[in-house]
Design a protein around this motif. Structure first.
Motif, PDB file in Angstrom:
ATOM      1  N   UNK A  15      47.250  35.528  37.762  1.00  0.00           N
ATOM      2  CA  UNK A  15      46.006  36.329  38.136  1.00  0.00           C
ATOM      3  C   UNK A  15      44.653  35.737  38.035  1.00  0.00           C
ATOM      4  N   UNK A  16      44.513  34.876  37.101  1.00  0.00           N
ATOM      5  CA  UNK A  16      43.463  34.110  37.068  1.00  0.00           C
ATOM      6  C   UNK A  16      43.251  33.138  38.345  1.00  0.00           C
ATOM      7  N   UNK A  17      44.165  32.576  38.626  1.00  0.00           N
ATOM      8  CA  UNK A  17      44.356  32.009  40.091  1.00  0.00           C
ATOM      9  C   UNK A  17      43.861  32.869  41.151  1.00  0.00           C
ATOM     10  N   UNK A  18      44.681  33.878  41.113  1.00  0.00           N
ATOM     11  CA  UNK A  18      44.329  35.056  42.273  1.00  0.00           C
ATOM     12  C   UNK A  18      42.808  35.423  42.388  1.00  0.00           C
ATOM     13  N   UNK A  19      42.081  35.657  40.995  1.00  0.00           N
ATOM     14  CA  UNK A  19      40.988  36.143  41.045  1.00  0.00           C
ATOM     15  C   UNK A  19      39.648  35.029  41.579  1.00  0.00           C
ATOM     16  N   UNK A  20      40.273  33.600  41.481  1.00  0.00           N
ATOM     17  CA  UNK A  20      39.432  32.254  41.872  1.00  0.00           C
ATOM     18  C   UNK A  20      39.633  32.117  43.316  1.00  0.00           C
ATOM     19  N   UNK A  21      40.703  32.816  43.938  1.00  0.00           N
ATOM     20  CA  UNK A  21      41.150  32.566  45.186  1.00  0.00           C
ATOM     21  C   UNK A  21      41.940  31.352  45.441  1.00  0.00           C
ATOM     22  N   UNK A  22      42.557  31.112  44.451  1.00  0.00           N
ATOM     23  CA  UNK A  22      43.390  29.637  44.265  1.00  0.00           C
ATOM     24  C   UNK A  22      44.732  30.069  44.199  1.00  0.00           C
ATOM     25  N   UNK A  23      45.151  30.914  44.793  1.00  0.00           N
ATOM     26  CA  UNK A  23      46.649  31.781  44.532  1.00  0.00           C
ATOM     27  C   UNK A  23      47.469  31.221  45.699  1.00  0.00           C
ATOM     28  N   UNK A  24      47.353  29.736  46.290  1.00  0.00           N
ATOM     29  CA  UNK A  24      47.892  29.267  47.342  1.00  0.00           C
ATOM     30  C   UNK A  24      49.079  28.828  46.748  1.00  0.00           C
ATOM     31  N   UNK A  25      50.246  29.477  47.203  1.00  0.00           N
ATOM     32  CA  UNK A  25      51.713  28.971  46.770  1.00  0.00           C
ATOM     33  C   UNK A  25      52.208  27.948  47.669  1.00  0.00           C
TER      34      UNK A  25
END
Length: 115
Positions: A15-25
């Motif tokens: 979730x922290x990655x998603x909120x920072x726009x870093x949720x690139x799998x």
């Protein structure tokens, strides 16, 4: 007296990655390379660097064991690989472990990135 650092759950870190726009799998392709799903790039091991590894253990089910690799590519994009570990690995491609072993590592403090 110092307070111990509170452990995060897998879902909290994702979730922290998603909120920072870093949720690139990043996932293994059928052709033995890694592909960034959110970044839409194909990677060789030398194109990536593992900057942090998180291991999570389930309370009662060994199937809940997972590992999250935070990676940075040569363009400084941040992404991640998520996998179960041990005999429960969710990676079906036989080259996954070999590919992962070839990625250089540089353990970095993620507090600044994820806070």
């Amino acid at each position: 007296m110092e307070r111990p650092v509170e452990m995060n759950t897998l879902s909290q870190i994702l979730e922290k990655l998603r909120l920072k726009g870093l949720d690139n799998e990043i996932k293994m392709t059928d052709h033995g390379k890694m592909q960034g799903v959110g970044i839409n790039k194909i990677y060789n091991p030398e194109d990536l660097r593992i900057i942090k590894t998180y291991r999570f253990e389930g309370d009662s089910d060994p199937g809940d064991n997972s590992v999250l690799y935070i990676l940075e590519d040569i363009s400084h994009n941040i992404g991640y690989i998520l996998d179960a570990y041990g005999m429960y690995s969710s990676q079906e491609n036989a080259g996954f472990d070999d590919f992962l072993k070839k990625i250089p590592t540089a353990d970095r403090d993620m507090q600044e990135l994820l806070s």
